[in-house]
Design an enzyme around this catalytic site. Sequence first.
Site, short mmCIF file in Angstrom:
data_model
loop_
_atom_site.label_atom_id
_atom_site.label_comp_id
_atom_site.label_asym_id
_atom_site.label_seq_id
_atom_site.Cartn_x
_atom_site.Cartn_y
_atom_site.Cartn_z
N GLY A 43 -0.19 -68.87 36.70
CA GLY A 43 0.00 -67.47 36.31
C GLY A 43 0.47 -66.57 37.43
O GLY A 43 0.42 -65.35 37.31
N HIS A 88 -10.00 -76.96 32.90
CA HIS A 88 -8.98 -76.02 33.37
C HIS A 88 -9.57 -75.18 34.51
O HIS A 88 -10.76 -74.84 34.48
CB HIS A 88 -8.53 -75.13 32.21
N GLU A 123 -9.43 -72.14 35.14
CA GLU A 123 -10.06 -70.88 34.71
C GLU A 123 -11.48 -71.14 34.21
O GLU A 123 -12.37 -70.32 34.38
CB GLU A 123 -9.18 -70.20 33.65
N GLY A 132 1.47 -72.46 30.63
CA GLY A 132 0.65 -71.33 30.20
C GLY A 132 1.51 -70.20 29.68
O GLY A 132 1.99 -70.22 28.55
N GLY A 133 1.78 -69.23 30.55
CA GLY A 133 2.50 -68.00 30.16
C GLY A 133 3.76 -68.25 29.34
O GLY A 133 3.98 -67.58 28.32
N GLU A 179 -2.70 -79.14 38.36
CA GLU A 179 -2.39 -77.72 38.34
C GLU A 179 -2.92 -77.05 39.61
O GLU A 179 -4.12 -76.69 39.66
CB GLU A 179 -3.05 -77.06 37.13
N ASN A 236 -0.55 -74.08 26.77
CA ASN A 236 -1.91 -73.54 26.78
C ASN A 236 -1.82 -72.05 26.51
O ASN A 236 -1.38 -71.29 27.36
CB ASN A 236 -2.55 -73.81 28.16
N TRP A 237 -2.25 -71.65 25.31
CA TRP A 237 -2.12 -70.23 24.93
C TRP A 237 -3.20 -69.36 25.55
O TRP A 237 -3.18 -68.15 25.39
CB TRP A 237 -2.17 -70.10 23.40
N LYS A 238 -4.18 -69.98 26.19
CA LYS A 238 -5.31 -69.24 26.78
C LYS A 238 -5.92 -68.30 25.72
O LYS A 238 -5.92 -68.64 24.55
CB LYS A 238 -4.85 -68.46 28.02
N SER A 260 3.07 -72.12 36.49
CA SER A 260 4.31 -71.33 36.41
C SER A 260 5.54 -72.17 36.08
O SER A 260 6.61 -71.96 36.64
CB SER A 260 4.51 -70.54 37.72
C1 PEP Z 1 -2.09 -73.00 32.62
O1 PEP Z 1 -2.70 -72.11 32.07
O2 PEP Z 1 -2.47 -74.17 32.52
C2 PEP Z 1 -0.87 -72.68 33.37
C3 PEP Z 1 -0.25 -73.62 34.00
O3 PEP Z 1 -0.46 -71.35 33.34
P1 PEP Z 1 0.96 -70.76 33.82
O4 PEP Z 1 2.04 -71.65 33.26
O5 PEP Z 1 1.01 -69.38 33.25
O6 PEP Z 1 0.98 -70.78 35.32
#
Ligand code: PEP
Length: 251
Positions: A172, A94, A96, A233-234, A166, A9-11, A212
């Site tokens: 994050g 998600h 966010e 994500g990151g 999640e 997920n590039w956000k 993470s």
């Molecule tokens: C996400 O955005 O779905 C996510 C899991 O982010 P991260 O891996 O950065 O925690």
Amino acid sequence: MRRPFIAGNWKMYKTPAEAKTLISQLLPLLKKADIDVAVCPPFTSLETVLKLTADTVLRVGAQDVFWEEEGAYTGEISPVMLFDMGCTYCIVGHSERRQYFGETDTSVNKKVKALLKQKLIPIVCVGETLAQREEGITKEVCRLQIEQGLAGLKPEEAARLVIAYEPVWAIGTGKTASAGDAQEVIGYIREVLAARFGKESAGQIRILYGGSVKPDNIQELMAEPDIDGALVGGASLKAKDFAEIVNYKNS
Ligand code: PEP
């Protein structure tokens, strides 16, 4: 047998030019394995990424969608448009989007149905906040998100879904749920799915862990019986890290 699935997920990162650089660094690093891989860029980079990944193992998803096919909905993108571009997946619900943009289980439900109608695969995100975990209601929160978000689906439709567990406090933050804790909740989610859609369909639904995920924790997560992959994500923004996660079977 569920095929493992790792999605990035590039956000709200990566312009088309930056996306081009990331994809061209990533593709040569991906080793052949029995696994599905996807990236979910922002809408403005979808076309670039779709062109660069045609005829490769990498599939592409969007990060959100509106449930109508077309109409006077300024700023929105429909499942028809995503399918027409060549997307395979779409993230829905998600945390966010729930936190900042008013996503609810009711809107998640409409989006899931609209995506399935277009033969797109929804990646439905569920998970508890830190306060909810501390209150001891993690399973209850996930159960309600699953039951309401997937209300009205037929078992054969549900079988095509991907669910991402999640925990909001792990996104994050660098904090990861232990593999054991993630398995406990994901195993429970599968029980909820089995109660709602039957054991056979629930056994086909892929459930990912997200929060993470990094190269150094993917192996232990994937060793758990109900964890079928990861939503990253990151770490998906760095070609080397994402490739190491995807290549977890080869390292
Ligand atoms: C996400 O955005 O779905 C996510 C899991 O982010 P991260 O891996 O950065 O925690």
